[in-house]
Design an enzyme around this catalytic site. Structure first.
Site, PDB file in Angstrom:
ATOM      1  N   LYS A  61       1.426   3.951  -3.059  1.00 53.58           N
ATOM      2  CA  LYS A  61       1.037   5.360  -2.856  1.00 53.58           C
ATOM      3  C   LYS A  61       2.245   6.271  -3.130  1.00 53.58           C
ATOM      4  O   LYS A  61       2.088   7.355  -3.697  1.00 53.58           O
ATOM      5  CB  LYS A  61       0.499   5.584  -1.440  1.00 53.58           C
ATOM      6  CG  LYS A  61      -0.831   4.904  -1.127  1.00 53.58           C
ATOM      7  CD  LYS A  61      -2.022   5.447  -1.902  1.00 53.58           C
ATOM      8  CE  LYS A  61      -2.517   6.777  -1.391  1.00 53.58           C
ATOM      9  NZ  LYS A  61      -3.749   7.214  -2.101  1.00 53.58           N
TER      10      LYS A  61
ATOM     11  N   TYR B 236       0.839  -1.208   0.000  1.00 55.99           N
ATOM     12  CA  TYR B 236       0.000   0.000   0.000  1.00 55.99           C
ATOM     13  C   TYR B 236       0.875   1.260   0.000  1.00 55.99           C
ATOM     14  O   TYR B 236       0.744   2.128  -0.866  1.00 55.99           O
ATOM     15  CB  TYR B 236      -0.942  -0.026   1.214  1.00 55.99           C
ATOM     16  CG  TYR B 236      -1.715   1.257   1.431  1.00 55.99           C
ATOM     17  CD1 TYR B 236      -2.730   1.645   0.557  1.00 55.99           C
ATOM     18  CD2 TYR B 236      -1.431   2.097   2.518  1.00 55.99           C
ATOM     19  CE1 TYR B 236      -3.440   2.827   0.754  1.00 55.99           C
ATOM     20  CE2 TYR B 236      -2.134   3.267   2.718  1.00 55.99           C
ATOM     21  CZ  TYR B 236      -3.140   3.633   1.840  1.00 55.99           C
ATOM     22  OH  TYR B 236      -3.834   4.805   2.044  1.00 55.99           O
TER      23      TYR B 236
HETATM   24  N1  LIG Z   1      -8.523   5.497   5.357  1.00 54.43           N
HETATM   25  C1  LIG Z   1      -7.405   5.918   5.958  1.00 54.43           C
HETATM   26  O1  LIG Z   1      -7.169   5.706   7.152  1.00 54.43           O
HETATM   27  C2  LIG Z   1      -6.392   6.729   5.166  1.00 54.43           C
HETATM   28  C3  LIG Z   1      -5.236   7.138   5.811  1.00 54.43           C
HETATM   29  C4  LIG Z   1      -4.314   7.887   5.094  1.00 54.43           C
HETATM   30  C5  LIG Z   1      -4.563   8.204   3.775  1.00 54.43           C
HETATM   31  N2  LIG Z   1      -5.692   7.778   3.168  1.00 54.43           N
HETATM   32  C6  LIG Z   1      -5.910   8.148   1.764  1.00 54.43           C
HETATM   33  O2  LIG Z   1      -7.017   9.026   1.735  1.00 54.43           O
HETATM   34  C7  LIG Z   1      -7.718   8.881   0.502  1.00 54.43           C
HETATM   35  C8  LIG Z   1      -9.199   8.704   0.767  1.00 54.43           C
HETATM   36  O3  LIG Z   1      -9.364   7.548   1.572  1.00 54.43           O
HETATM   37  P1  LIG Z   1     -10.821   7.012   1.986  1.00 54.43           P
HETATM   38  O4  LIG Z   1     -10.651   6.304   3.287  1.00 54.43           O
HETATM   39  O5  LIG Z   1     -11.813   8.116   1.841  1.00 54.43           O
HETATM   40  O6  LIG Z   1     -11.039   5.932   0.836  1.00 54.43           O
HETATM   41  P2  LIG Z   1     -12.295   4.934   0.650  1.00 54.43           P
HETATM   42  O7  LIG Z   1     -13.326   5.219   1.672  1.00 54.43           O
HETATM   43  O8  LIG Z   1     -11.726   3.559   0.525  1.00 54.43           O
HETATM   44  O9  LIG Z   1     -12.890   5.409  -0.754  1.00 54.43           O
HETATM   45  C9  LIG Z   1     -12.256   5.161  -1.970  1.00 54.43           C
HETATM   46  C10 LIG Z   1     -13.320   5.248  -3.046  1.00 54.43           C
HETATM   47  O10 LIG Z   1     -12.687   5.035  -4.320  1.00 54.43           O
HETATM   48  C11 LIG Z   1     -13.532   4.178  -5.073  1.00 54.43           C
HETATM   49  N3  LIG Z   1     -12.800   3.504  -6.131  1.00 54.43           N
HETATM   50  C12 LIG Z   1     -12.198   2.289  -6.110  1.00 54.43           C
HETATM   51  N4  LIG Z   1     -11.682   1.999  -7.317  1.00 54.43           N
HETATM   52  C13 LIG Z   1     -11.969   3.044  -8.133  1.00 54.43           C
HETATM   53  C14 LIG Z   1     -11.700   3.332  -9.504  1.00 54.43           C
HETATM   54  N5  LIG Z   1     -11.047   2.459 -10.287  1.00 54.43           N
HETATM   55  N6  LIG Z   1     -12.140   4.493 -10.022  1.00 54.43           N
HETATM   56  C15 LIG Z   1     -12.827   5.372  -9.240  1.00 54.43           C
HETATM   57  N7  LIG Z   1     -13.120   5.152  -7.944  1.00 54.43           N
HETATM   58  C16 LIG Z   1     -12.680   4.006  -7.392  1.00 54.43           C
HETATM   59  C17 LIG Z   1     -14.040   3.202  -4.026  1.00 54.43           C
HETATM   60  O11 LIG Z   1     -15.133   2.452  -4.520  1.00 54.43           O
HETATM   61  P3  LIG Z   1     -15.370   0.960  -3.935  1.00 54.43           P
HETATM   62  O12 LIG Z   1     -15.598   1.128  -2.475  1.00 54.43           O
HETATM   63  O13 LIG Z   1     -16.565   0.501  -4.701  1.00 54.43           O
HETATM   64  O14 LIG Z   1     -14.116   0.208  -4.246  1.00 54.43           O
HETATM   65  C18 LIG Z   1     -14.422   4.170  -2.917  1.00 54.43           C
HETATM   66  O15 LIG Z   1     -15.690   4.734  -3.120  1.00 54.43           O
HETATM   67  C19 LIG Z   1      -7.042   7.725  -0.223  1.00 54.43           C
HETATM   68  O16 LIG Z   1      -6.139   8.229  -1.162  1.00 54.43           O
HETATM   69  C20 LIG Z   1      -6.271   6.998   0.861  1.00 54.43           C
HETATM   70  O17 LIG Z   1      -5.141   6.331   0.359  1.00 54.43           O
HETATM   71  C21 LIG Z   1      -6.627   7.046   3.836  1.00 54.43           C
END
Ligand SMILES: NC(=O)c1ccc[n+]([C@@H]2O[C@H](COP(=O)([O-])OP(=O)(O)OC[C@H]3O[C@@H](n4cnc5c(N)ncnc54)[C@H](OP(=O)(O)O)[C@@H]3O)[C@@H](O)[C@H]2O)c1
Length: 300
Positions: free
Chosen positions: A134, A130
Site C-alpha cells: 500500500k 499489505y
Molecule cells: N478493510 C479495512 O479494514 C481497511 C482498513 C484500512 C484501509 N482499507 C483500504 O480501504 C480500501 C477499501 O477497502 P474495502 O474494505 O472496501 O475493500 P474490499 O471490501 O476488499 O473491496 C475491494 C474490491 O476490489 C475488488 N477487486 C479485487 N481485485 C480487483 C481488480 N483487479 N480490479 C478491480 N477490482 C478488484 C474486489 O473484488 P473481489 O472481492 O472479487 O476480489 C472487491 O470488490 C482499500 O484500499 C483498503 O486497502 C481497508
C-alpha cells in the site's frame, strides 16, 4: 463530471453507490465481478479505454488486496493490485488532467513504536506485505504527477462484505463467552462516513477545476488521514457492538494480542490524526460510537 469507481462491490464501493445517489455527477461503477461494468485495474489499457470511452475526469479507487494475513503468502498479485494498479489509474488520470482519489491504510505505519496520533508526514514503517505494498502504491501514484488525494483510513466496516462488526455481531449472538484484544487501539471507520468525505472532496475539486482551462495542479493534492473520531481497543469496539445490538448474554473479556497469533504484527497504537483533512476540506467527522449505532441500525 463523469466519475469512475473501481472495486464497487467492496465495502467502500457499496457505500459510494449509496452516497452517489445525492450527486448530480455521472458515476460509473466497476469491479471484476458480475453485476458491474467489468474493469480489472491491473490492466492499464483497459483502464485507459474505459476512461476515454466515458470521458472520465475522476477515479475513486476502492479496489485493493485487503486480506492482511493472506498477503504474506499470496505472492506478486498483492504488489500488482496494491501498487501497480493504482499507478495505472494515476497514469490514466494524468492523461486527461483528472483526479485520482485513492484509499490507503494505517498499516503503512507500525514498525516504529509511537503513542501519539499519526500525522500524514510520519515515516512509513510497514510491518507486513499489505502495508508495504500500500505504501508502494502511494509512492507510485505521486510519481506519475497526476492530481491525487490519498486517504489513509483504518478499521473499516460497513453493512457490506466481511468485516469486524459483522463477525462480532455473529459471535456475540452465538457464543457464551468471547475474548477480544485490548492491547491494540485505533479508531473504527464506518465506510459510509468515508464515502461522504470522498464526495465532499470531489465537490471541492470540481469548484477549483471549473476555474482552470489547461493543465493544472489541484492545490489540495496530497495525503490525508481519515477515520471516525475517538479511540478504542478492539475489546471496547466489541462491547459497543454487543450493546447496540442488545446482545447481553455473551460474556466479553479483554485479552492480550499474543493469545491470537497472526502472521503480521498489528500496530498497537493506530490512531490517525485527522486535523489536515478537517482543516483543508471542512469535513466534520462523526464520533465512532454514533456511526457504529447507525451501521447496526442499517444492518437490521
Ligand atoms: N478493510 C479495512 O479494514 C481497511 C482498513 C484500512 C484501509 N482499507 C483500504 O480501504 C480500501 C477499501 O477497502 P474495502 O474494505 O472496501 O475493500 P474490499 O471490501 O476488499 O473491496 C475491494 C474490491 O476490489 C475488488 N477487486 C479485487 N481485485 C480487483 C481488480 N483487479 N480490479 C478491480 N477490482 C478488484 C474486489 O473484488 P473481489 O472481492 O472479487 O476480489 C472487491 O470488490 C482499500 O484500499 C483498503 O486497502 C481497508
Amino acid at each position: 463530471m463523469n466519475i469512475l469507481v473501481t472495486g464497487a462491490n467492496g465495502q467502500l464501493g457499496n457505500e459510494m453507490q449509496i452516497v452517489a445517489i445525492q450527486s448530480n455527477d455521472k458515476y460509473i461503477f466497476t469491479d471484476v465481478c458480475e453485476g458491474y461494468e467489468k474493469l480489472d485495474i491491473t490492466d492499464l489499457e483497459a483502464v485507459r479505454k474505459v476512461v476515454k470511452e466515458n470521458d472520465v475526469k475522476c477515479i475513486v479507487n476502492c479496489a485493493a488486496w485487503t486480506n492482511v494475513d493472506a498477503a504474506e503468502t499470496a505472492g506478486e498479485i498483492v504488489e500488482t493490485l496494491n501498487a501497480t494498479a493504482p499507478e495505472n489509474l494515476a497514469k490514466a488520470m494524468k492523461d486527461v488532467n483528472g483526479l485520482l482519489v485513492h484509499v490507503s491504510t494505517d498499516y503503512v505505519f507500525g514498525g516504529d513504536p509511537y503513542n501519539t496520533p499519526c500525522k500524514e508526514d510520519q515515516k512509513g514503517t510497514p510491518t507486513g506485505v499489505y502495508g508495504l505494498t500500500k505504501l508502494h502504491g502511494e509512492l507510485k501514484i505521486q510519481a506519475t504527477g497526476c492530481n491525487y488525494v490519498i486517504l489513509r483510513t483504518a478499521w473499516l466496516y460497513s453493512e457490506f462484505g466481511k468485516n469486524f462488526v459483522k463477525t462480532m455481531l455473529n459471535l456475540t449472538a452465538t457464543r457464551p463467552q468471547l475474548k477480544v484484544v485490548f492491547d491494540q487501539v485505533g479508531t473504527p471507520t464506518y465506510a459510509l462516513d468515508l464515502a461522504n468525505a470522498i464526495l465532499k472532496i470531489i465537490e471541492d475539486y470540481k469548484k477549483e477545476c471549473n476555474l482552470k482551462l489547461d493543465a493544472w495542479n489541484y492545490s489540495k493534492n496530497g495525503i490525508y488521514h481519515y477515520s471516525d473520531e475517538g479511540v478504542c481497543s478492539w475489546y471496547d469496539f466489541t462491547k459497543m457492538i454487543a450493546e447496540y445490538s442488545s446482545q447481553t448474554k455473551c460474556d466479553i473479556q479483554p485479552c492480550h494480542s499474543n493469545e491470537f497469533p497472526s502472521p503480521v504484527t498489528r500496530p498497537s497504537y493506530s490512531v490517525l490524526d485527522k486535523t489536515k483533512i478537517k482543516e483543508t476540506f471542512g469535513i466534520k467527522i462523526p464520533y465512532w460510537t454514533e456511526s457504529l449505532k447507525k451501521c447496526i441500525k442499517n444492518l437490521k
